[in-house]
Each structure stands twice: as structure tokens, then as C-alpha cells.
Motif scaffolding. Structure first.
Motif, mmCIF file in Angstrom:
data_model
loop_
_atom_site.group_PDB
_atom_site.id
_atom_site.type_symbol
_atom_site.label_atom_id
_atom_site.label_comp_id
_atom_site.label_asym_id
_atom_site.label_seq_id
_atom_site.Cartn_x
_atom_site.Cartn_y
_atom_site.Cartn_z
ATOM 1 N N ASP A 140 0.820 -1.206 0.000
ATOM 2 C CA ASP A 140 0.000 0.000 0.000
ATOM 3 C C ASP A 140 0.858 1.262 0.000
ATOM 4 O O ASP A 140 1.613 1.496 0.945
ATOM 5 C CB ASP A 140 -0.896 -0.027 1.250
ATOM 6 N N GLN A 168 -8.645 2.820 -5.189
ATOM 7 C CA GLN A 168 -9.926 2.633 -4.518
ATOM 8 C C GLN A 168 -10.439 1.207 -4.684
ATOM 9 O O GLN A 168 -10.987 0.618 -3.751
ATOM 10 C CB GLN A 168 -10.952 3.613 -5.079
ATOM 11 N N MET A 216 -8.680 -1.068 -2.423
ATOM 12 C CA MET A 216 -9.190 -0.919 -1.051
ATOM 13 C C MET A 216 -10.471 -1.727 -0.866
ATOM 14 O O MET A 216 -10.690 -2.359 0.164
ATOM 15 C CB MET A 216 -9.467 0.561 -0.745
ATOM 16 N N GLN A 217 -11.324 -1.709 -1.890
ATOM 17 C CA GLN A 217 -12.564 -2.480 -1.832
ATOM 18 C C GLN A 217 -12.267 -3.983 -1.804
ATOM 19 O O GLN A 217 -12.898 -4.737 -1.054
ATOM 20 C CB GLN A 217 -13.443 -2.132 -3.047
ATOM 21 N N LEU A 260 -9.605 -5.385 -0.633
ATOM 22 C CA LEU A 260 -9.101 -5.664 0.722
ATOM 23 C C LEU A 260 -10.259 -5.855 1.697
ATOM 24 O O LEU A 260 -10.262 -6.773 2.516
ATOM 25 C CB LEU A 260 -8.266 -4.478 1.190
ATOM 26 N N GLN A 261 -11.227 -4.961 1.576
ATOM 27 C CA GLN A 261 -12.372 -5.024 2.476
ATOM 28 C C GLN A 261 -13.202 -6.289 2.251
ATOM 29 O O GLN A 261 -13.693 -6.900 3.191
ATOM 30 C CB GLN A 261 -13.247 -3.801 2.223
ATOM 31 N N ASP A 262 -13.340 -6.670 0.972
ATOM 32 C CA ASP A 262 -14.180 -7.821 0.621
ATOM 33 C C ASP A 262 -13.478 -9.164 0.842
ATOM 34 O O ASP A 262 -14.131 -10.202 0.858
ATOM 35 C CB ASP A 262 -14.608 -7.739 -0.857
ATOM 36 N N ASN A 263 -12.149 -9.151 0.923
ATOM 37 C CA ASN A 263 -11.396 -10.412 1.036
ATOM 38 C C ASN A 263 -10.397 -10.364 2.196
ATOM 39 O O ASN A 263 -9.197 -10.561 1.998
ATOM 40 C CB ASN A 263 -10.636 -10.701 -0.274
ATOM 41 N N PRO A 264 -10.897 -10.116 3.399
ATOM 42 C CA PRO A 264 -9.963 -9.905 4.522
ATOM 43 C C PRO A 264 -9.143 -11.152 4.856
ATOM 44 O O PRO A 264 -8.043 -11.026 5.389
ATOM 45 C CB PRO A 264 -10.898 -9.522 5.686
ATOM 46 N N LYS A 308 -3.813 -9.289 2.628
ATOM 47 C CA LYS A 308 -3.251 -8.601 3.798
ATOM 48 C C LYS A 308 -2.503 -7.358 3.340
ATOM 49 O O LYS A 308 -1.738 -7.397 2.381
ATOM 50 C CB LYS A 308 -2.281 -9.519 4.555
ATOM 51 N N ARG A 309 -2.702 -6.270 4.061
ATOM 52 C CA ARG A 309 -2.097 -4.993 3.704
ATOM 53 C C ARG A 309 -0.722 -4.832 4.356
ATOM 54 O O ARG A 309 -0.543 -5.168 5.523
ATOM 55 C CB ARG A 309 -3.017 -3.856 4.159
#
Ligand code: ATP
Ligand code: MG
Length: 214
Positions: free
Chosen positions: A139, A173, A176-177, A179-183, A187-188
Motif C-alpha cells: 500500500d 480505490q 481498497m474495496q 481488501l475489504q471484501d477479502n480480509p 493482507k495490507r
């Protein structure tokens, strides 16, 4: 084909440091995992996939339709998967791929605005749903990544890199989505850190996930 190895992808915007981190990661991963690591980038090491890639990146092809581009990326990915990734996984190796499906979702789906869902579906067909067990997202703000690349270059930017910053912000963006959908899968890692620190963070995440001891 039976898949027994470990499949890991590196993702992030242009200039995030994926290729730099990958080089350092390979020997460290081999050391801690005691398994052979195959480092690959799409469409590397696959003749047919490489030819498809040439068509995508050719500066003379500026008239290329966006869906054509997405289809070509998916086609190159398919061939690379069959030629390089699946055989390595079947041989119980670890595959570290410099970019994979998430790049298409971010760049074609959001950057080119043909829709992240459509590009995801297209790639599910292309890969028969083969996703990495782990994706490390490097990131950095789009501006930082782009300025890293521009300082390094002596040759011109390729066709994709010439796109303006707005494109790269949409890409970010979408990441980021994802990441949110595939936690569980993605991994960030803070890639504004020094290269050695980025590598250590990546390695630590792998060691935890795959229970490798040092
Ligand atoms: N953590 C870091 N801090 C500062 N500079 C870095 C870092 N990692 C890489 N760089 C530098 O940034 C530039 C881009 O790095 P690299 O080619 O690894 O990025 P990339 O994510 O692979 O980019 P691309 O998506 O274009 O392939 C290189 O000049 C590299 O030396
Ligand atoms: Mg790179």
C-alpha cells in the motif's frame, strides 16, 4: 490438476515496490519454508502469454477497446497459469506471482471503468477460480508510486503508465474495496516504509499464515 503447493500474489499500484520486494523475498521464503519458490510475473516464462502481452502493451495499439484489453489480460493469465503456475504448484513448490487477478479488477474494472464485477467474473472463468491462498497488498499513495517510477525511468512510460493520476486513484480505490471484501486472503503491508521493512512485514505475514518457523 492436483494443487499441493502454496500460491501467493503481490499486488499494489505502479511503483509500490512489488518487484523490488519479490527479489528479496524469494531466498528468505526458501529459508524459512524449506520449499522451492518460483517467482513469476504475468505473463513471464510463457511464450504464448508473452505474445498476448506484447499486443496489450504495444504503443501502436492505442485504439484498443477496453473490453478487448480485459479479455487479452485474462487470456494471458490463463496461459501463464497453465504453463507456469499449475505445474509448479503440482510439484509442491511455492509460487510468488508479481500481480494476478486483483490487478485486472483494479486496472481494467475500476481504472478503465468496465466494472469490477464483470472483470472478476471474466477472470473466474479464465482461472477456474484458482485464487492465491495469500495476497500481499503493498500500500502506497498513487502519487508516491508514480513518482518512484518516474525517477527511475530513462525510457518512456508504457501505454498504461501514461494514464493520468485519476486513473491510478480509481485503481487504488478498487484495491481498497478488494481488501475489504477479502480480509482472509488479502493482507495490507505499509509500502511507504523502507524496502527492508516491507520485506520483513511480508515475510512475517507468510510465516504466520503458513506456520513457517524461522
Ligand atoms: N520501499 C521502498 N521505498 C522507496 N523506494 C522503493 C521502495 N521499494 C521500491 N522502491 C523503488 O521504487 C521503484 C519502483 O519499484 P518496483 O519496480 O519494485 O515497483 P513495482 O510495484 O514492481 O512497480 P510496477 O507496478 O510498475 O511493476 C524502484 O526504483 C525501486 O527501487
Ligand atoms: Mg514491477
Amino acid at each position: 490438476m492436483l494443487v499441493t503447493g502454496i500460491f501467493i500474489s503481490l499486488e499494489g499500484p505502479d511503483g509500490a515496490g512489488k518487484s523490488t520486494a519479490a527479489q528479496s523475498l524469494v531466498p528468505l521464503m526458501e529459508q524459512v519454508s524449506q520449499q522451492e519458490v518460483v517467482l513469476t510475473r504475468e505473463p513471464g516464462g510463457s511464450q504464448i502469454a508473452e505474445q498476448i502481452r506484447q499486443v496489450i502493451l504495444d504503443v501502436n495499439n492505442s485504439a484498443m477497446d477496453q473490453r478487448t484489453e480485459a479479455l487479452l489480460y485474462a487470456a494471458a493469465r490463463r496461459q501463464h497459469l497453465v504453463d507456469v503456475i499449475l505445474p509448479a504448484l503440482a510439484a509442491n513448490k511455492i509460487v510468488l506471482s508479481d500481480r494476478y487477478i486483483d490487478s485486472s479488477v483494479a486496472y481494467q474494472g475500476a481504472g478503465r471503468q468496465i466494472g469490477t464485477q464483470a472483470v472478476w467474473q471474466l477472470n473466474m472463468f479464465a482461472t477456474e477460480q484458482l485464487l492465491p491462498q495469500l495476497t500481499l497488498y503493498l500500500d502506497v499513495p498513487a502519487e508516491v508510486g508514480l513518482s518512484r517510477i518516474q525517477h527511475q525511468r530513462t525510457t518512456g512510460l508504457d501505454r498504461l503508465e501514461q494514464e493520468q493520476l485519476a486513473f491510478h486513484k480509481r485503481v487504488q480505490q478498487a484495491y481498497m474495496q478488494l481488501l475489504q471484501d477479502n480480509p482472509q486472503r488479502i493482507k495490507r503491508v505499509d509500502a511507504t516504509q523502507a524496502p527492508a521493512q516491507v520485506v520483513q512485514n511480508c515475510l512475517q505475514i507468510m510465516m504466520t499464515q503458513f506456520k513457517w518457523a524461522r
